[in-house]
Design a protein around this motif. Structure first.
Motif, PDB file in Angstrom:
ATOM      1  N   THR A 132      44.333 -59.048  28.982  1.00  0.00           N
ATOM      2  CA  THR A 132      43.672 -59.911  28.002  1.00  0.00           C
ATOM      3  C   THR A 132      44.618 -60.195  26.834  1.00  0.00           C
ATOM      4  O   THR A 132      44.802 -61.349  26.418  1.00  0.00           O
ATOM      5  N   GLY A 185      42.919 -54.165  32.132  1.00  0.00           N
ATOM      6  CA  GLY A 185      42.053 -55.256  31.685  1.00  0.00           C
ATOM      7  C   GLY A 185      42.384 -55.615  30.251  1.00  0.00           C
ATOM      8  O   GLY A 185      42.561 -56.792  29.898  1.00  0.00           O
ATOM      9  N   ARG A 186      42.497 -54.583  29.419  1.00  0.00           N
ATOM     10  CA  ARG A 186      42.842 -54.828  28.015  1.00  0.00           C
ATOM     11  C   ARG A 186      44.237 -55.425  27.900  1.00  0.00           C
ATOM     12  O   ARG A 186      44.462 -56.404  27.186  1.00  0.00           O
ATOM     13  N   ILE A 198      34.781 -54.132  31.217  1.00  0.00           N
ATOM     14  CA  ILE A 198      35.979 -53.575  31.858  1.00  0.00           C
ATOM     15  C   ILE A 198      37.061 -54.642  32.001  1.00  0.00           C
ATOM     16  O   ILE A 198      38.204 -54.446  31.623  1.00  0.00           O
ATOM     17  N   THR A 199      36.668 -55.799  32.528  1.00  0.00           N
ATOM     18  CA  THR A 199      37.713 -56.783  32.851  1.00  0.00           C
ATOM     19  C   THR A 199      38.372 -57.361  31.595  1.00  0.00           C
ATOM     20  O   THR A 199      39.541 -57.709  31.630  1.00  0.00           O
ATOM     21  N   TRP A 200      37.621 -57.423  30.508  1.00  0.00           N
ATOM     22  CA  TRP A 200      38.240 -57.909  29.271  1.00  0.00           C
ATOM     23  C   TRP A 200      38.901 -56.775  28.490  1.00  0.00           C
ATOM     24  O   TRP A 200      39.519 -57.017  27.461  1.00  0.00           O
ATOM     25  N   GLY A 201      38.729 -55.553  28.974  1.00  0.00           N
ATOM     26  CA  GLY A 201      39.442 -54.444  28.354  1.00  0.00           C
ATOM     27  C   GLY A 201      38.742 -53.831  27.155  1.00  0.00           C
ATOM     28  O   GLY A 201      39.391 -53.275  26.281  1.00  0.00           O
ATOM     29  N   VAL A 202      37.410 -53.955  27.083  1.00  0.00           N
ATOM     30  CA  VAL A 202      36.691 -53.326  25.970  1.00  0.00           C
ATOM     31  C   VAL A 202      36.380 -51.870  26.326  1.00  0.00           C
ATOM     32  O   VAL A 202      36.638 -50.960  25.539  1.00  0.00           O
ATOM     33  N   THR A 203      35.840 -51.672  27.508  1.00  0.00           N
ATOM     34  CA  THR A 203      35.504 -50.312  27.935  1.00  0.00           C
ATOM     35  C   THR A 203      36.508 -49.884  28.997  1.00  0.00           C
ATOM     36  O   THR A 203      36.375 -50.224  30.169  1.00  0.00           O
ATOM     37  N   THR A 204      37.542 -49.149  28.579  1.00  0.00           N
ATOM     38  CA  THR A 204      38.607 -48.824  29.521  1.00  0.00           C
ATOM     39  C   THR A 204      38.430 -47.445  30.137  1.00  0.00           C
ATOM     40  O   THR A 204      38.822 -47.223  31.272  1.00  0.00           O
ATOM     41  N   HIS A 205      37.861 -46.515  29.396  1.00  0.00           N
ATOM     42  CA  HIS A 205      37.801 -45.143  29.900  1.00  0.00           C
ATOM     43  C   HIS A 205      36.449 -44.853  30.553  1.00  0.00           C
ATOM     44  O   HIS A 205      35.445 -45.484  30.231  1.00  0.00           O
TER      45      HIS A 205
END
Lengths: 620, 249, 237
Positions: free
Chosen positions: B239, B235-236, C171-178
């Protein structure tokens, strides 16, 4: 390319890289090949542990480990090329375990003194397989490789001169057999553990493909040399390997002193247990080498009748260690025991028995010697060529490198290396090929197709009383009874007789499934036949070889080191003379040629120029 | 302990036939797993009505839970049948083929879509050639290595796909396993040189955005692969890739 | 070579953004706005409804934008809903239930919004009475307990959908990955859900049981609110 394990995928890569189109045949998606099962690691001298390890030492260990029964120039080249192979794997992204500073780690493995084994957790084979699988997929994406998964190799197509001009293969869904033209064919079809019914091998490691090539004229070498792993957990379906590390970390092997003692193992007091390895080999105790442990367990069970509950098992006991210790040292391995046995190895002794683990023998392959280096020529069409022109073999289904016994962690190396060499050999051959398969008349393919179709029809139409699965079970029982860890000529004669009977019985096989869609019974029945053929090669080689060498152990012909005698003593000199005379007679490759009446076997000399055997091994 | 092992197996003669249930029973023996029991049944293919039938077809190879072949639904749970001990299972043991893949016959399914996805996502580290270039891969942080190792144990068995509500024959979603492989290869010190390609391959229809974060994948994975960590990490990465594609072309 | 700037990817990203910024943010504002009902009809009608109308000089544009955003988010949401094959009966995991609820609440919320907009916003245009006294109109609606049930479903669905949507966006924007980050954000989003739901219930309660007729709450209570004080100034001019 037939077979998609490590050897097959390496060869595929090399041929595709050389610019030739490759068709890759496999019984199943190549990613599921048996190479994935290798756990321990792959040997290569990187000398990253400050031990001044040397390639020469790797060569010596491999030759001596194989009890001098292998062509030596290819071994030399393999050990020399091993570091380069590891570097290539590393570049492919294989997740080798690292030291804290991020370089490749190496561990100690059986039979050697130096830390020479690169590993990826406890699944090295899986990781290496996936590494090459991904590279092949990349080439597949680029259109250089075409995969035929769910196709079973059924036979070679030979032209009038006996040269291989393609294959026939059966689609495992439609059960239709089709012929494929090829200028060169490589077999990389793996081991033959299922000849022994249950082994540590995958359910597809039947050796059938190699057997088919053998039945069409390829020679089969050193069949009688089959490695036994002393500690496997017996199962209804297969025998699962319990790593040597269990003994290394203090596991004790024992049986109750009283035959037929059915008490719970934990309730049997210490002085009523028979720790036979510790008693018989006080110096090494439970950490004796694999073959010694296998023989001892076999003796206790079969000669002394002390197997647990009268069955073919003994205890491998770790329960005296604290749980934390075992978890950190053996966690993954013990977890496997728990998963598949459903018993807790931390508190209960495990039940183990030797099992067939690897086949050193296989299709006889050639090589071209490089006189300047004393090794194998890097690129030559002769390398890994079988005795059928146009057919090569690599991986466990060939007979190179391991002689009479294989060194731990050398199998992933030989599979990779032989695949690479065979691929290069074929590419070199294709560059110089004058007469392509296009010139082979269609009739050659038609004829072979008809033979295969008739074979299938005769099996599916068979209405006899024999069940192919029962035949396999009986074949396994026979082989495990008489052609196992310990052999004697009377037993081997019985085995050969039994095999003949099985052969006859096969002709009245009938299937519960006569359909033409995903008929596994048909495929299996065909493989049973080919396993019986190989069993005969193994048993006959064992019968004729009247000596002890590597994994082949015939007590009546054992040359024992005179007790308490050392170089200088006349008894020692006498022993050395006998040893030399024995080598003179038996240090030869067993070569089997197929005939309808069973294998014809001859013993041929080979090249020992790298490390000629000068004195016997003495582990005292 | 029951003296029998009972099975209820969902059978299907071919891809276009309709499925039917058949029941079998075999003598009890300790330490059987589902595959060893199926092996017994193929030698003695007699159903509970006493009829001799065609042996059940299924897929297996390694029998050690590393090849991924023998995955099926066992009492409704997707797992490797070689590692499913009969003694641990409620009877009758209900066996069904995976539901997300086309049935070939009985318990055997066609998972080629998973391998196609690995191709589509370019899940490999491109190298110049398989010859030795006399250098290793760059030094890798052991922690990164350890994380990569988790993902490289994926055996393409299909459990995660089976449990994923977004993955089914009518959806284009690549599923969790191939996403894990993209993450694996993007984390390699030289594999990351090609991360743009891999990310682009999962930024279209059926790609990462089609994940619904039900997170069943990570629960059912027989190898405990942290698939949702890969999905979050991607996801990160996607983006950032989007911004890169917008502003740095 | 696929590019990241393709219709599918961008649609998904815009869908996510729409849900967060115009729609989600409006929901928060709207819940706050209606929770002011507790302070009575006069306060609500004059300060809140009227005030906002005046404060937002571009009300039509804002409303149209909002309507478009809700429709876009909702309609594309239906496409996403269409692609899912929920399996909560087989896989009993928390995230799987939330996955299912996210899809269920998308439907309930979308339907609720259409009905709700008709009864409140469109009725204002159609019926002068309603336009003059929205507060009483709401009170009359709430006299029917079934309407309250509908509103409870509508509010809980919307707040859940927003709070869970926040978790998903992390999650989808990649802020909370773990997994740990996702557990923490799940707790935070749970708190957001509870807070918004409380505010939402407060507005229902407010319409049912306003302070009206008794102690009028002083403006001091809302004076700290910039909107309220702006309104005061506006009135005095």
């Amino acid at each position: 390319m037939v077979g998609g394990g490590l050897g097959g995928l390496w060869a595929t890569l090399r041929i595709a890289e050389a610019g030739f189109p490759v068709a890759l045949f496999s019984l199943f998606p190549v990613k599921r090949s048996h190479s994935a099962c290798a756990q321990g690691g792959i040997n290569a001298v990187l000398d990253v542990k400050g031990q001044r390890d040397s390639i020469w030492q790797h060569i010596v260990d491999t030759i001596k480990g194989g009890d001098y029964l292998a062509e030596q120039p290819p071994i030399k080249s393999m050990c020399e090329d091993a570091p380069g192979l590891i570097r290539t794997y590393d570049r492919m992204g294989v997740t080798f375990s690292r030291t804290p500073e991020g370089v490749m780690d190496q561990r100690l493995f059986g039979g050697v003194k130096n830390r020479r084994t690169a590993f990826a957790g406890a699944t090295t084979g899986q990781q290496l397989l996936y590494g090459v699988d991904e590279q092949v997929r990349m080439y597949e994406d680029q259109g250089k490789v075409e995969k035929f998964e769910w196709w079973e190799f059924t036979s070679l197509v030979l032209d009038d001169n006996g040269a291989c001009r393609g294959i026939t293969a059966m689609n495992l869904e439609t059960m239709k057999v089709k012929a494929f033209r090829a200028d060169a064919v490589i077999l990389a079809t793996g081991g033959l553990g299922l000849v022994y019914g249950r082994s540590t091998m995958s359910t597809n490691s039947t050796g059938a493909a190699a057997s088919r090539a053998y039945q069409q004229g390829a020679r089969f070498a050193n069949g009688e040399f089959v490695q036994f792993h002393p500690t496997a957990m017996p199962g209804h379906d297969k025998n699962r390997l319990m790593s040597e590390a269990c003994r290394g970390e203090g596991g004790r092997v024992w049986v109750p002193k009283q035959i037929g003692d059915t008490r719970d193992p934990l309730s049997i007091p210490e002085d009523e247990r028979f720790y036979f390895l510790e008693e018989w080999y006080p110096a090494y105790g439970n950490t004796v080498p694999r073959d010694v442990a296998s023989k001892a367990i076999y003796k206790v069970v079969r000669h002394m009748g002390m197997g647990l509950g009268g069955e073919d098992v003994v205890y491998l006991d770790l329960s005296h260690h604290p749980r934390e210790f075992l978890e950190t040292r053996l966690g993954g391995i013990l977890e496997m025991y728990e998963t598949f046995k459903g018993e807790d190895p931390y508190t209960k002794p495990m039940k183990i028995y030797p099992a067939v683990h690897y086949s050193m023998g296989g299709l006889l392959v050639d090589y071209e010697k490089d006189e300047t280096t004393g090794g194998m020529k890097t690129i030559s069409p002769k390398n890994h060529a079988t005795t059928i022109p146009g057919l090569w073999a690599c991986g466990e289904c060939d007979s190179g490198y391991h002689g009479a016994n294989r060194l731990g962690a050398n199998s992933l190396l030989s599979a990779s290396y032989s695949g690479r060499v065979a691929g290069d050999a074929v590419a070199a051959y294709l560059k110089g090929v004058k007469e392509t398969c296009e010139s082979t008349p269609e009739s050659a393919y038609e004829q072979e197709l008809n033979r295969q179709r008739e074979l299938n029809d005769s099996i599916t139409r068979g209405d006899g009383s024999e069940n192919p699965f029962t035949l396999h079970a009986e074949l396994g029982d026979l082989m495990r009874s008489h052609v196992f860890v310990e052999r004697n000529n009377a037993g081997l004669d019985k085995a050969l007789e039994g095999i003949k009977t099985l052969k006859d019985r096969f002709s009245s096989v009938s299937l519960d499934d006569c359909g033409d869609w995903t008929n596994q019974s048909l495929s299996w029945a065909r493989q049973i036949h080919d396993m019986i053929v190989l069993a005969e090669v193994i048993a006959k080689g064992a019968r004729l070889r009247d000596e002890c060498r590597g994994s082949h152990y015939k007590p009546e012909f054992e040359l024992k080191i005179p007790e308490g005698k050392y170089p200088g003593d006349p008894e020692w000199d006498d022993y050395v003379a006998k040893w030399k005379a024995n080598n003179e007679k038996w240090m030869k490759t067993t070569v089997a040629t197929y005939t309808d009446n069973g294998p014809e076997i001859e013993f041929t000399p080979f090249d020992v120029s790298v490390l000629p055997p000068d004195k016997p091994r003495d582990y005292r | 302990m029951s003296s029998e092992i009972k099975f209820k197996i969902k059978r299907q003669d071919g891809p276009n036939n309709s499925p039917y249930w058949e029941e079998f029973a075999m003598p009890y023996a300790p330490s059987h797993n589902v595959v060893s029991a199926l092996m017994y049944l193929r030698e003695h293919p007699i159903n509970t009505r006493g009829e001799r039938v065609r042996p059940v077809v299924w897929d297996c190879n390694c029998m050690e839970e590393v090849c991924g072949a023998c995955t099926m639904l066992i009492n409704g749970v997707p797992k490797q049948s070689c590692a499913a001990l009969v003694d641990d299972l409620a009877q009758p043991i209900v066996l069904e083929p995976l539901t997300k893949f086309p049935v070939v016959r009985d318990l055997q399914v066609d998972r080629s879509r998973m391998f196609d996805a690995l191709r589509m996502t370019k899940a490999w580290v491109p190298i110049d050639g398989t010859y030795d270039i006399h250098v290793h891969a760059p030094i890798i942080d052991p922690k990164v290595q350890q994380e990569r190792y988790e993902f490289s144990r994926c055996m393409t068995c299909g459990c995660c796909m089976e449990a994923c509500p977004q993955y089914h024959p009518d959806s284009a979603f690549v599923g969790p396993a191939p996403l894990g492989q993209v993450y694996l290869h993007n984390a390699h010190p030289t594999g990351r040189f090609f991360r743009d390609d891999r990310l682009h391959s999962i930024m279209g229809e059926g790609g990462l955005t089609d994940c619904g974060n039900a997170q069943n994948c990570v629960q059912v994975c027989p190898k405990n692969i942290p698939l949702t960590t890969a999905i979050g990490g991607l996801g990160r990465q996607t983006t950032m890739q989007m911004f890169k594609d917008i502003f740095m072309k | 070579m696929a590019d990241s700037l393709n219709a599918h990817f961008l649609t998904r990203k815009i869908h996510s953004l729409l849900g967060l910024v115009p729609v989600g943010a409006f929901l928060v504002f709207h819940l706050w706005e209606n929770s002011q009902a507790r302070f009575g009809a006069e306060h609500f009608n004059e300060h809140v409804v009227e005030g906002i109308a005046v404060a937002l000089n571009y009300k039509v544009i804002v409303e149209l934008t909002l309507a478009c955003a809700i429709l876009a988010h909702g309609i594309y949401g239906l496409v996403i809903w269409w692609q899912s094959k929920p399996n909560i009966t087989q896989y009993h995991y928390g995230a799987n239930y939330r996955y299912y609820l996210q899809r269920v609440t998308s439907l309930t919320t979308f339907a609720f919004i259409i009905w709700h907009v008709y009864h409140t916003r469109i009725m204002v245009e159609l019926d002068e009475e309603v336009a003059r006294d929205l507060f009483t109109h709401m009170q009359r609606l709430y006299a029917d307990p079934w309407i309250i049930v509908l509103y409870v479903i509508g509010i809980v669905g919307a707040t859940f959908h927003l709070a869970n949507g926040l978790w998903l966006a992390g999650i989808t924007w990649g802020v909370t990955t773990h997994p740990r980050a996702q557990r923490i954000s799940a707790a935070a989003c749970g708190a957001v859900f509870l807070l918004l739901t409380t505010i939402g219930f407060h507005s229902i309660y407010g319409f049912k049981y306003p302070y009206e007729g008794e102690d009028q709450p002083g403006h001091a209570d809302v004076i700290g609110d910039p909107t309220a004080s702006d309104l005061d100034q506006h009135r005095s001019t």
